[in-house]
Motif scaffolding. Structure first.
Motif, PDB file in Angstrom:
ATOM      1  N   ASP A 544       3.813  -0.696   3.173  1.00 50.87           N
ATOM      2  CA  ASP A 544       3.823  -2.037   2.591  1.00 50.87           C
ATOM      3  C   ASP A 544       2.428  -2.416   2.104  1.00 50.87           C
ATOM      4  O   ASP A 544       1.432  -2.187   2.792  1.00 50.87           O
ATOM      5  N   GLY A 545       2.375  -3.010   0.919  1.00 52.98           N
ATOM      6  CA  GLY A 545       1.104  -3.432   0.354  1.00 52.98           C
ATOM      7  C   GLY A 545       0.411  -2.382  -0.467  1.00 52.98           C
ATOM      8  O   GLY A 545      -0.609  -2.657  -1.089  1.00 52.98           O
ATOM      9  N   SER A 546       0.931  -1.146  -0.472  1.00 55.94           N
ATOM     10  CA  SER A 546       0.322  -0.081  -1.268  1.00 55.94           C
ATOM     11  C   SER A 546       0.835  -0.138  -2.700  1.00 55.94           C
ATOM     12  O   SER A 546       1.989  -0.504  -2.933  1.00 55.94           O
ATOM     13  N   PRO A 547      -0.004   0.233  -3.668  1.00 53.61           N
ATOM     14  CA  PRO A 547       0.418   0.161  -5.074  1.00 53.61           C
ATOM     15  C   PRO A 547       1.419   1.238  -5.470  1.00 53.61           C
ATOM     16  O   PRO A 547       1.960   1.202  -6.562  1.00 53.61           O
ATOM     17  N   GLY A 548       1.666   2.206  -4.616  1.00 52.00           N
ATOM     18  CA  GLY A 548       2.609   3.270  -4.940  1.00 52.00           C
ATOM     19  C   GLY A 548       2.915   4.105  -3.721  1.00 52.00           C
ATOM     20  O   GLY A 548       2.412   3.858  -2.613  1.00 52.00           O
ATOM     21  N   THR A 549       3.766   5.092  -3.900  1.00 54.36           N
ATOM     22  CA  THR A 549       4.146   5.995  -2.819  1.00 54.36           C
ATOM     23  C   THR A 549       3.080   7.076  -2.633  1.00 54.36           C
ATOM     24  O   THR A 549       2.637   7.693  -3.601  1.00 54.36           O
ATOM     25  N   ILE A 550       2.665   7.284  -1.391  1.00 49.73           N
ATOM     26  CA  ILE A 550       1.658   8.299  -1.080  1.00 49.73           C
ATOM     27  C   ILE A 550       2.366   9.641  -0.905  1.00 49.73           C
ATOM     28  O   ILE A 550       3.321   9.763  -0.143  1.00 49.73           O
ATOM     29  N   THR A 551       1.896  10.649  -1.618  1.00 50.24           N
ATOM     30  CA  THR A 551       2.440  11.999  -1.518  1.00 50.24           C
ATOM     31  C   THR A 551       1.426  12.902  -0.830  1.00 50.24           C
ATOM     32  O   THR A 551       0.235  12.852  -1.158  1.00 50.24           O
ATOM     33  N   ILE A 552       1.888  13.713   0.119  1.00 48.36           N
ATOM     34  CA  ILE A 552       1.009  14.687   0.757  1.00 48.36           C
ATOM     35  C   ILE A 552       1.657  16.062   0.653  1.00 48.36           C
ATOM     36  O   ILE A 552       2.839  16.230   0.962  1.00 48.36           O
ATOM     37  N   VAL A 553       0.888  17.024   0.176  1.00 53.14           N
ATOM     38  CA  VAL A 553       1.365  18.391  -0.022  1.00 53.14           C
ATOM     39  C   VAL A 553       0.443  19.338   0.729  1.00 53.14           C
ATOM     40  O   VAL A 553      -0.789  19.286   0.559  1.00 53.14           O
ATOM     41  N   ALA A 554       1.038  20.180   1.574  1.00 54.86           N
ATOM     42  CA  ALA A 554       0.285  21.217   2.286  1.00 54.86           C
ATOM     43  C   ALA A 554       0.607  22.561   1.639  1.00 54.86           C
ATOM     44  O   ALA A 554       1.733  23.062   1.770  1.00 54.86           O
ATOM     45  N   ASP A 555      -0.356  23.127   0.926  1.00 52.20           N
ATOM     46  CA  ASP A 555      -0.168  24.417   0.264  1.00 52.20           C
ATOM     47  C   ASP A 555      -0.626  25.513   1.218  1.00 52.20           C
ATOM     48  O   ASP A 555      -1.832  25.721   1.427  1.00 52.20           O
ATOM     49  N   LEU A 556       0.325  26.229   1.815  1.00 63.77           N
ATOM     50  CA  LEU A 556      -0.009  27.228   2.820  1.00 63.77           C
ATOM     51  C   LEU A 556      -0.629  28.475   2.203  1.00 63.77           C
ATOM     52  O   LEU A 556      -1.239  29.276   2.914  1.00 63.77           O
ATOM     53  N   ARG A 557      -0.485  28.667   0.899  1.00 63.50           N
ATOM     54  CA  ARG A 557      -1.088  29.828   0.241  1.00 63.50           C
ATOM     55  C   ARG A 557      -2.578  29.620   0.002  1.00 63.50           C
ATOM     56  O   ARG A 557      -3.377  30.536   0.176  1.00 63.50           O
TER      57      ARG A 557
END
Length: 701
Positions: A544-557
């Protein structure tokens, strides 16, 4: 479970022998992943009106003093999120005849934009009694899902599914609430916005249409007009006190801690619950159980919050540790017992605790389930570092269907306990200073490195083999180890949301983008196949209150973590002006922040903030393509170990989300608030030609 149709009703006693306390769930889903709504409950008397403003329970008034109503907050599900409400029907005052359960959207959003609108009612043991789905939602911004009402000494449920276009303010007003709707969503009319009035302040001809509340008698329009014409003019009513506000309550972070009186940093403050001398797992379990249960009994708000979702009534709570209970030839000793007394009746739960990442043992939990069933106890509560997931129970137990008495098996994670403590002492408040101090001591204990209560801290035995398989390109789709890693990743993301939400005092939930009809197992299997193919784990968080959706990506390579957010550009905005505005918003952001231009959904020019600050025009496409937004990203190396060491993967995910939110999201949200306060209400749209003429910053080509 009984499936209800619109307008149907059923007695709760016909569905369960233990329906004195129920948990109501309101759920929905969104393919875009950004759908949300707020729940509310109204207590109505025999006239179909509230007795006073205190009978309106919503986000600014979440619990009744007598424990009859408690909004338990949102819980992520496999298809979206669910809002849960605890209703202790035995505590409802006698002059209350109906409990109306509703939900509302804000910011101009409508329920027609959501899928799978559904209400469920479960009994004290957690067994679902009934379900009601709404399939005809369209332009409504508020919905009455259903109501629970008295018939003599019995409680019944009626499926309603009735919508309002006037939002939460319109719904509340119809039931006798005098709403101060300052700051309400854009759904209000211009007349309302100008005067700050509610629907009832407007002339009858100008009021927006709203449905008649359920059970209210319909009055013909002609009869109403005749009554108005013959009614004598009423004297001017005295000015009423301000009613409940439907605008969201703003919370602020706690003030800076008082300066220490210690002579140097080596001195440590005396603690009520010391943890520095704990050495063995048994000591940690015994100490953690005793500390938690004692605080639950002494701080009513905290104890009630943790047990209401498990069907416990509101009443006097007592807690016990190391209780010996007979079981066959050898007595069993659960870690703790919780007992709640109300109106001469007892609710009892056995507690089994694990700390330091130790797993729950199926045989042990099964024994406690059997003991609880024989002794007439209501629940067994397991407490560990793991976070429970739908469709993936932490322990598998068998229940004897021949037994009339049902026992609920419930789970709490240490992260959830810490989250609730944070919400109470840092954002919502408790009864007195002593309660706040006790919760602060509990929170300090849970966060101590020796307590073993840090929450989910191990990616599981499949983590290293899966990482090795990705590095060596030997991992194949359908590998069950990949599914186990996906489940661990989901638990980690849910824990990150709990911690972040507790620190901010805002709702933080993982975003689930699922197709209708998909199950938890099928969804995780698809994610596991993607992990095998791409070597990446991905998740989205909505705060709530954030300007957008936070995306987190873990690249195991590559061993990299990427946290990002997409910022849309207003329609018709001049591109260079948008780029400059973004640079101003990010004035205090890290120099290594990556800025990427989005052109009709595709990637465009990109660069680090350090390079783009002096030349904002470098981020614009050279061919003049229309930009739709910017993607902001931070990159971080991820740890290789499984545990909670500084180099561990779990710690690196926590740090990456913390850094991104505090150094990027917080600055964007703060800049948006400043812009909103400065902007006049009738500001004209900018003229691109005028802006182009006045903006003399050269654009590089």
């Amino acid at each position: 479970m009984r499936e209800m149709t619109k307008g149907a009703n059923v007695g709760l006693a016909d569905l369960s022998d233990d329906a004195g306390s129920v948990v109501v769930g309101l759920s929905w889903s969104s393919t875009a992943g950004d759908g949300d709504a707020d729940v509310s409950v109204l207590l109505l008397d025999g006239n179909g009106k509230v007795r006073g403003d205190a009978d309106f329970f919503y986000y600014n008034n979440p619990a009744a003093a007598d424990g009859s109503v408690q909004l338990l907050g949102k819980t992520p599900t496999d298809s979206g999120s669910e809002d849960r409400i605890g209703l202790d029907l035995t505590a409802v005052p006698e002059d209350v005849e109906r409990l109306v359960v509703a939900a509302s959207r804000y910011g101009g959003s409508r329920f027609g934009e959501l899928d799978d609108l559904r209400m469920t009612v479960a009994d004290r043991s957690g067994e679902a009694l009934l379900g009601f789905s709404i399939t005809d939602a369209s332009v409504e911004s508020a919905f009455i899902f259903g109501e629970l009402y008295r018939r003599g000494t019995e409680w019944k449920y009626r499926a309603i599914g009735q919508g309002y276009e006037t939002g939460l303010a319109g719904l509340a007003t119809d039931f006798g609430i005098d709403v101060d709707d300052e700051g309400e969503a854009e759904g209000a009319t211009n007349g309302e916005e100008a005067a700050g009035a509610t629907d009832t302040d407007l002339p009858a001809a100008e009021r927006p249409e709203a449905p008649v509340p359920p059970s209210a008698p319909a009055v013909p329009a002609q009869q109403t007009r005749e009554a108005q014409e013959t009614r004598p003019a009423a004297p001017a009513a005295p000015k009423r006190a301000r009613g409940p506000r439907t605008a969201k309550k703003k919370v602020t972070l706690p003030a800076v801690a008082t300066k220490s009186l210690a002579e140097n940093d080596a001195w440590r403050a005396a603690r009520l619950f010391p943890a520095s001398n704990l050495k063995s797992d048994k000591e940690r379990e015994v100490r953690a159980t005793s500390v938690l249960l004692s605080v639950m009994a002494q701080v009513p708000e905290f104890g009630r919050r943790l047990t209401a979702a498990f069907g416990a009534p509101a009443g006097r709570m007592q807690t016990f540790t190391e209780v010996s209970l007979p079981h066959g030839e050898t007595p069993k000793r659960p870690d703790g017992v919780i007992r709640v007394e109300r109106a001469g009746k007892l609710w009892t739960a056995l507690v089994e605790t694990k700390t330091n990442g130790n797993a729950l043992r199926t045989e042990q939990v099964q024994n406690y389930m059997d003991i609880a069933a024989r002794r007439g106890y209501e629940a067994v509560i397991t407490l560990s570092n793991d976070v429970a997931l739908e469709g993936s129970p932490l322990v598998e137990v068998k229940t004897d269907g021949r037994r009339k008495h049902k026992v609920a098996l419930r789970h709490l994670s240490w992260a959830e306990v810490a989250h609730q403590a944070q919400m109470l002492i840092r954002h919502e408040g408790v009864g007195n200073a002593a309660h706040a101090w006790l919760l602060q001591e509990l929170l300090h204990y849970l966060q101590h490195e020796n307590s073993g209560c840090h929450g989910f801290q191990n990616m599981g035995p499949s983590w290293v083999p899966v990482r090795n398989g990705i590095d060596e390109e030997t991992l194949s789709q359908g590998d069950p180890r990949a599914v186990e890693v996906v489940e661990s990743w989901e638990r980690l993301i849910r824990q990150v949301c709990l911690r972040l939400g507790g620190e901010l005092g805002q709702k933080a939930l993982p975003v689930q983008r699922t197709q209708r009809g998909s199950t938890a197992l099928s969804r995780r299997a698809a994610l596991a196949d993607r992990l095998c193919e791409e070597g990446r784990l991905a998740a989205e968080l909505r705060v709530d209150g954030s300007p957008g959706t936070i995306t987190i990506v873990a690249d195991l390579r590559t061993g990299k973590l990427r946290t990002s957010v997409e910022i849309p550009v207003p329609e018709g905005a001049y591109p260079l002006t948008s780029a400059k505005r973004l640079m101003r918003q990010l004035a205090e952001a890290p120099a290594d922040l990556h800025v990427e231009t989005l052109v009709e959904g595709q990637s465009g020019p990109r660069g680090t903030l350090e390079r783009l600050r002096p030349e904002p025009g470098d981020v614009l496409p050279r061919d003049g393509s229309r930009i739709t937004g910017f993607r902001l990203s931070l990159f971080k190396g991820m740890g290789a170990t499984r545990g909670n060491a500084e180099s561990g993967f779990i710690r690196s995910v926590d740090n990456a989300v913390d850094r991104f939110h505090s150094h990027v999201i917080a600055h964007l949200a703060q800049a948006d608030r400043r812009t909103t306060r400065r902007a006049p209400a009738t500001e004209p749209a900018p003229d691109p030609a005028t802006e182009a003429a006045t903006d003399r910053t050269p654009v590089r080509t």
